[in-house]
Scaffold this motif. Structure first.
Motif, mmCIF file in Angstrom:
data_model
loop_
_atom_site.group_PDB
_atom_site.id
_atom_site.type_symbol
_atom_site.label_atom_id
_atom_site.label_comp_id
_atom_site.label_asym_id
_atom_site.label_seq_id
_atom_site.Cartn_x
_atom_site.Cartn_y
_atom_site.Cartn_z
ATOM 1 N N VAL A 144 35.795 42.616 44.915
ATOM 2 C CA VAL A 144 36.042 42.706 43.478
ATOM 3 C C VAL A 144 34.761 43.095 42.741
ATOM 4 O O VAL A 144 34.793 43.882 41.787
ATOM 5 C CB VAL A 144 36.611 41.380 42.940
ATOM 6 N N ARG A 159 40.279 46.027 34.037
ATOM 7 C CA ARG A 159 40.065 44.638 34.429
ATOM 8 C C ARG A 159 41.401 43.973 34.778
ATOM 9 O O ARG A 159 41.495 43.228 35.766
ATOM 10 C CB ARG A 159 39.383 43.886 33.278
ATOM 11 N N LYS A 160 42.429 44.262 33.991
ATOM 12 C CA LYS A 160 43.751 43.702 34.272
ATOM 13 C C LYS A 160 44.301 44.227 35.601
ATOM 14 O O LYS A 160 44.908 43.474 36.379
ATOM 15 C CB LYS A 160 44.714 44.049 33.137
ATOM 16 N N ASP A 189 42.543 42.340 38.339
ATOM 17 C CA ASP A 189 43.069 40.966 38.412
ATOM 18 C C ASP A 189 44.403 40.936 39.170
ATOM 19 O O ASP A 189 44.646 40.055 39.999
ATOM 20 C CB ASP A 189 43.260 40.386 37.011
ATOM 21 N N ASN A 190 45.270 41.914 38.873
ATOM 22 C CA ASN A 190 46.555 41.984 39.558
ATOM 23 C C ASN A 190 46.392 42.333 41.038
ATOM 24 O O ASN A 190 47.181 41.889 41.887
ATOM 25 C CB ASN A 190 47.465 43.002 38.879
ATOM 26 N N GLN A 236 44.002 41.281 42.916
ATOM 27 C CA GLN A 236 43.641 40.037 43.597
ATOM 28 C C GLN A 236 44.877 39.197 43.920
ATOM 29 O O GLN A 236 44.969 38.593 44.994
ATOM 30 C CB GLN A 236 42.666 39.238 42.735
#
Length: 311
Positions: free
Chosen positions: A257, A279-280, A283-284, A286
């Motif tokens: 990441v 960034r979103k 995050d998804n 991950q």
């Protein structure tokens, strides 16, 4: 075996070479010294991850994950060479984590770390270790048939296919007959990919293509094309990503990441996306890694330089 630099100082000088300089990080600014020299600031590189403190820390963390997975720092059959004492070159040494770890374990061998960026330490290092600031795409300041073992870690992200061929040719020149060369490369795709992983991967692939960066890891087939290299083999290890892989999976996910965040800017600029959107997406990704039990293959490809009739 003595200081390696004493011997290579006798080698011929090359254009654009920045030799025998070492630098430390400016930790307060979380960035390497920005105005290192007039020469280094003009060096062009395809490496898309910025030369920053975060990248140095990421490389260090990744080193110990890989050492744990492979159970040692190399896969080529060089343990006896290292134990008895030999000359080792680490091409693209970054902060020097691999080479410092190796030099502390194999005290009879001499190690040289080489990088285009000044990420390596200048003061605190083993006596059998030196660092050289140099562009491996140029002719290197080492004699032919000099090193017993040459290691290149994740250098595929730094070069075009043509540049990589030139780099390998130069490494073959300075490798002794009977010596070993080893490439440690990550595969370019994760296993068990969800839609967010696929989307980010496709966007990153376009960045690589735009910079003509090699889009596949350095494989056995690549090494088989190099003249006078024999005994070619590879060692492949999958690394889990996310909570399904326990502490190791969580650690490697954080390492990945960090890398994704560091290359977000050029991707966002190419696709006209905002930082928040990227960034979103990460995050998804991950969440997908843990839910789908994603993993990432690392490949060590190695071979031996043939002996000539005169050896």
């Amino acid at each position: 075996m003595g200081n390696v630099l004493i011997k290579i100082k006798k080698a011929r000088k090359f254009k654009n070479a920045i030799k025998f300089q070492t630098f430390d990080f400016d930790l307060e600014n979380n960035d390497p010294c920005s105005d290192i020299s007039s020469n280094s600031s003009k060096v062009e590189s395809n490496y898309i991850i910025p030369n920053k403190f975060e990248e140095s820390e990421r490389v260090k963390r990744k080193h110990f994950v890989l050492k744990h997975i492979f159970e040692r720092n190399f896969s080529a059959p060089v343990h006896d060479l290292l134990t008895n004492g030999c000359r080792v070159l680490d091409v693209g040494c970054g902060p020097g984590t691999w080479i410092l770890d190796m030099a502390s374990e194999y005290t009879r061998s001499s190690f040289v770390g080489l990088d285009i960026f000044p990420m390596f330490p200048s003061e605190i290092k083993p006596n059998n270790t030196d660092f050289v600031m140099e562009d491996v795409r140029n002719n290197l300041p080492f004699e032919s048939n000099y090193f017993d073992y040459i290691f290149l870690g994740d250098m595929g992200f730094c070069f075009t296919d043509y540049e990589f061929d030139c780099v390998v040719t130069e490494c073959r020149r300075i490798l002794k007959p009977g010596g070993w060369i080893e490439f440690q490369e990550s595969s370019r795709k994760l296993t068990n990919r969800g839609p967010c992983i696929e989307k980010f991967g496709s966007m990153a692939h376009k960045i690589f293509e735009s910079k003509k960066i090699k889009t596949t890891h350095y494989s056995q087939n690549d090494l088989k094309k190099v003249p006078n290299i024999t005994n070619i083999n590879e060692d492949v290890k999958p690394i889990p990503l996310g909570s399904w892989g326990g502490k190791l999976g969580e650690e490697y996910q954080e390492v990945m990441v960090t890398a994704l965040l560091l290359i977000t800017k050029p991707i966002a600029e190419m696709y006209n996306c905002s930082w928040e959107e990227m960034r979103k997406l990460i995050d998804n990704m991950q969440l997908e890694m843990s839910e789908l039990k994603s993993s990432h293959d690392f490949v060590r490809t190695f071979g031996q330089k043939e002996y000539s009739e005169n050896d």
